[in-house]
Design a protein around this motif. Structure first.
Motif, PDB file in Angstrom:
ATOM      1  N   GLY A  90      -3.547 -25.620 -44.396  1.00 47.02           N
ATOM      2  CA  GLY A  90      -4.086 -25.468 -45.750  1.00 47.02           C
ATOM      3  C   GLY A  90      -5.486 -26.041 -45.819  1.00 47.02           C
ATOM      4  O   GLY A  90      -6.141 -26.271 -44.796  1.00 47.02           O
ATOM      5  N   GLY A  91      -6.016 -26.303 -47.002  1.00 40.26           N
ATOM      6  CA  GLY A  91      -7.336 -26.893 -47.162  1.00 40.26           C
ATOM      7  C   GLY A  91      -8.120 -26.257 -48.282  1.00 40.26           C
ATOM      8  O   GLY A  91      -7.555 -25.645 -49.194  1.00 40.26           O
ATOM      9  N   TRP A  92      -9.446 -26.421 -48.215  1.00 42.37           N
ATOM     10  CA  TRP A  92     -10.356 -25.927 -49.244  1.00 42.37           C
ATOM     11  C   TRP A  92     -11.408 -25.049 -48.600  1.00 42.37           C
ATOM     12  O   TRP A  92     -11.983 -25.409 -47.572  1.00 42.37           O
ATOM     13  CB  TRP A  92     -11.022 -27.086 -49.990  1.00 42.37           C
ATOM     14  N   LEU A  93     -11.654 -23.883 -49.199  1.00 43.18           N
ATOM     15  CA  LEU A  93     -12.549 -22.892 -48.602  1.00 43.18           C
ATOM     16  C   LEU A  93     -13.919 -22.961 -49.255  1.00 43.18           C
ATOM     17  O   LEU A  93     -14.063 -22.812 -50.464  1.00 43.18           O
ATOM     18  CB  LEU A  93     -11.963 -21.489 -48.789  1.00 43.18           C
ATOM     19  N   GLY A  94     -14.982 -23.228 -48.387  1.00 43.49           N
ATOM     20  CA  GLY A  94     -16.356 -23.177 -48.857  1.00 43.49           C
ATOM     21  C   GLY A  94     -16.982 -21.860 -48.459  1.00 43.49           C
ATOM     22  O   GLY A  94     -16.687 -21.312 -47.386  1.00 43.49           O
ATOM     23  N   VAL A  95     -17.840 -21.322 -49.309  1.00 38.46           N
ATOM     24  CA  VAL A  95     -18.397 -19.978 -49.091  1.00 38.46           C
ATOM     25  C   VAL A  95     -19.909 -20.025 -49.180  1.00 38.46           C
ATOM     26  O   VAL A  95     -20.475 -20.609 -50.110  1.00 38.46           O
ATOM     27  CB  VAL A  95     -17.842 -18.975 -50.117  1.00 38.46           C
ATOM     28  N   ASP A  96     -20.563 -19.405 -48.184  1.00 36.85           N
ATOM     29  CA  ASP A  96     -21.987 -19.091 -48.226  1.00 36.85           C
ATOM     30  C   ASP A  96     -22.117 -17.582 -48.230  1.00 36.85           C
ATOM     31  O   ASP A  96     -21.275 -16.866 -47.649  1.00 36.85           O
ATOM     32  CB  ASP A  96     -22.716 -19.677 -47.018  1.00 36.85           C
ATOM     33  N   VAL A  97     -23.141 -17.064 -48.869  1.00 28.40           N
ATOM     34  CA  VAL A  97     -23.314 -15.622 -48.970  1.00 28.40           C
ATOM     35  C   VAL A  97     -24.779 -15.277 -48.816  1.00 28.40           C
ATOM     36  O   VAL A  97     -25.681 -16.068 -49.133  1.00 28.40           O
ATOM     37  CB  VAL A  97     -22.782 -15.101 -50.327  1.00 28.40           C
ATOM     38  N   ARG A  98     -25.014 -14.082 -48.295  1.00 28.60           N
ATOM     39  CA  ARG A  98     -26.384 -13.572 -48.216  1.00 28.60           C
ATOM     40  C   ARG A  98     -26.336 -12.053 -48.227  1.00 28.60           C
ATOM     41  O   ARG A  98     -25.349 -11.439 -47.801  1.00 28.60           O
ATOM     42  CB  ARG A  98     -27.077 -14.052 -46.948  1.00 28.60           C
ATOM     43  N   SER A  99     -27.382 -11.476 -48.783  1.00 24.19           N
ATOM     44  CA  SER A  99     -27.523 -10.039 -48.642  1.00 24.19           C
ATOM     45  C   SER A  99     -27.927  -9.769 -47.209  1.00 24.19           C
ATOM     46  O   SER A  99     -28.462 -10.658 -46.530  1.00 24.19           O
ATOM     47  CB  SER A  99     -28.583  -9.507 -49.617  1.00 24.19           C
TER      48      SER A  99
END
Length: 465
Positions: A90-99
């Motif tokens: 389990g855990g916590w999901l961090g998200v980075d995004v880019r076009s």
């Protein structure tokens, strides 16, 4: 360009014993991506990192890069594989995004990921849900509308004010609180109102408006709590065909009999104790107005092309009949041959008084009587003969006003004038008979003297011889 990832249906689907082992470490991540406050469209790269805590903490897995994730109208779904060891924790999901080709940007907040074998927080599966915890729901937890789409097009919106729009039209008026708008209506703008069909609109609280597909103008209410239906093909209640059952409704309001009854009735209430009523009576249609339970106006349309008014029932011999007592017309009628027959029984009348027939005759003789035509329909109605109502009322004081002459009064004046004329003629005749008797007596006396003279002359003649 600042982007925010707003999970709509964040689900950690860990396939266990019911699924192939090769897929045990994989899950689908569903989300909604917005850019500058609008739903994003196109291809984006995602960088996902699994942490041990919502903030800070240590990295459990990743980061992994997902390239060319397809985002349509802000929505995406993609497979994620951190490996079996990571997903079991389990855990916590961090998200980075880019076009594609742009710089990475970190999104605020981390989303929780449940370990293998546990329920994913807030998840809903496509094959139904069971054992839902108390207080669970599908929807939004903030001031955002709930939107449903198919094939990328909006099909339903539940607004934050409680209004519901099915197949919403972009040009419709903003929906009112607790209102309902369906299909291509112009909108249910009134609170707690209903607008559906085509080109319908509510403007006021509590109104119901339905518009048919062929309408060119907007069907809309003009006040609160109205019920309006636009249906050029007709309105049927308990029926969908014409009376003979062979043709569709055609611009009619059809009221079918209630189950187990052959009578059709329709009533409209006006105020607390007043109502208009339509009903079958002895195979005829009745129509009436009731005031506080007392019938003040009624009509009966019979099966023989007859009309009855004020509770009367017309017959073939009396095709038009009015009332049945002193308050409704006493059964006056038009005969089958076309003669209007007044109600005139002694039992219908009161306040009798004698009439001076000579005085009536004198007044009638002095009254102007002319021929004339009516202002309305003069050419087609033809010329008429008679007095004017003002002169008639002044002379005889009859009727309810000075603008109308009752046929009963006109006939009565004519009849009593005939009696007065008869009395006058009888008086004149008596006087003439008296004078004639006197002349007759004088003639008899002269005849007697002449006879005596004749005898004397004859006697003298005999002596001379």
């Amino acid at each position: 360009m600042k982007k925010n990832l707003i999970p709509l249906l964040f689900s950690m689907v860990l396939f266990g014993a019911a699924a192939p082992t090769a897929q045990a470490e994989s899950f689908n991540y569903h989300g909604s991506l917005s850019s500058a406050g609008k739903p994003a469209d196109g291809s984006y790269d995602l960088r996902l990192t699994l942490y041990s805590a919502e903030t800070g903490g240590r990295v459990l897995a990743g980061p992994i890069d997902l390239h060319g994730v397809d985002v349509r109208d802000g929505n995406f779904s993609t497979a994620v594989d951190f490996g079996p060891a990571a997903t079991s924790m389990g855990g916590w999901l961090g998200v980075d995004v880019r076009s594609v080709g742009g710089a990475w940007e970190s999104l605020d907040g981390r989303s929780t990921v449940a370990p293998t074998g546990s329920a994913c927080p807030g998840s809903w599966t496509l094959d139904g849900n069971a054992a839902n915890p108390a207080g669970s729901y599908v929807g939004t937890a903030d001031l955002q509308d709930l939107v449903f789409k198919t094939n990328g097009s909006t099909r339903a919106i539940i607004r934050t004010n409680g209004g519901t729009e099915l197949y919403p039209w972009s040009s419709a008026a903003p929906i009112g609180q607790g209102a309902f708008s369906s299909n291509f209506s112009n909108g249910a703008a009134g609170a707690y109102s209903f607008a559906a069909g085509w080109n319908s609109k509510t403007n006021n609280t509590g109104s119901f408006v339905w518009g048919d597909r062929d309408s060119t103008a907007i069907y809309q209410d003009t006040g609160a709590n109205q019920f309006i239906i636009g249906a050029k093909g007709g309105v049927g209640i308990n029926t969908s065909t014409a009376d003979d059952g062979t043709a569709p409704l055609n611009k009619t309001l059809t009221l079918a009999p209630v189950e187990g009854s052959s009578a059709v009735s329709f009533a409209m209430r006006v105020g607390t104790n007043q109502s208009w009523q339509f009903a079958n009576l002895f195979s005829a249609m009745t129509y009436g107005f009731s005031n506080s339970g007392s019938l003040t106006l009624s009509a009966v349309f019979g099966t023989n092309q007859t009309i009855g008014l004020n509770g009367a029932i017309g017959t073939a011999a009396q095709p038009l009949k009015v009332g049945h007592d002193a308050n409704t017309g006493n059964g006056a009628y038009l005969s089958g041959g076309g003669v209007w027959t007044n109600a005139s029984s002694r039992f219908f009348k009161q306040g009798f008084a004698d009439v001076d027939s000579a005085a009536v005759l004198a007044k009638l003789v002095k009254m102007p009587i002319q021929t004339w035509t009516y202002l309305d329909g003069g050419a087609t109605d033809g010329r008429h003969l008679g007095p004017v109502a003002e002169d008639f009322a002044t002379a005889f004081g009859l009727g309810q006003d000075s603008q109308h002459i009752s046929t009963v009064d006109a006939n009565g004046v004519a009849l009593v004038a005939i009696q007065g004329l008869n009395s006058k003629l009888e008086g004149d005749n008596a006087e003439l008979r008296g004078r004639l008797d006197q002349v007759q007596a004088e003639n008899d006396a002269l005849r007697e003297r002449i006879e005596k003279l004749a005898v004397a002359v004859e006697h003298l003649s005999n002596k001379a011889e």
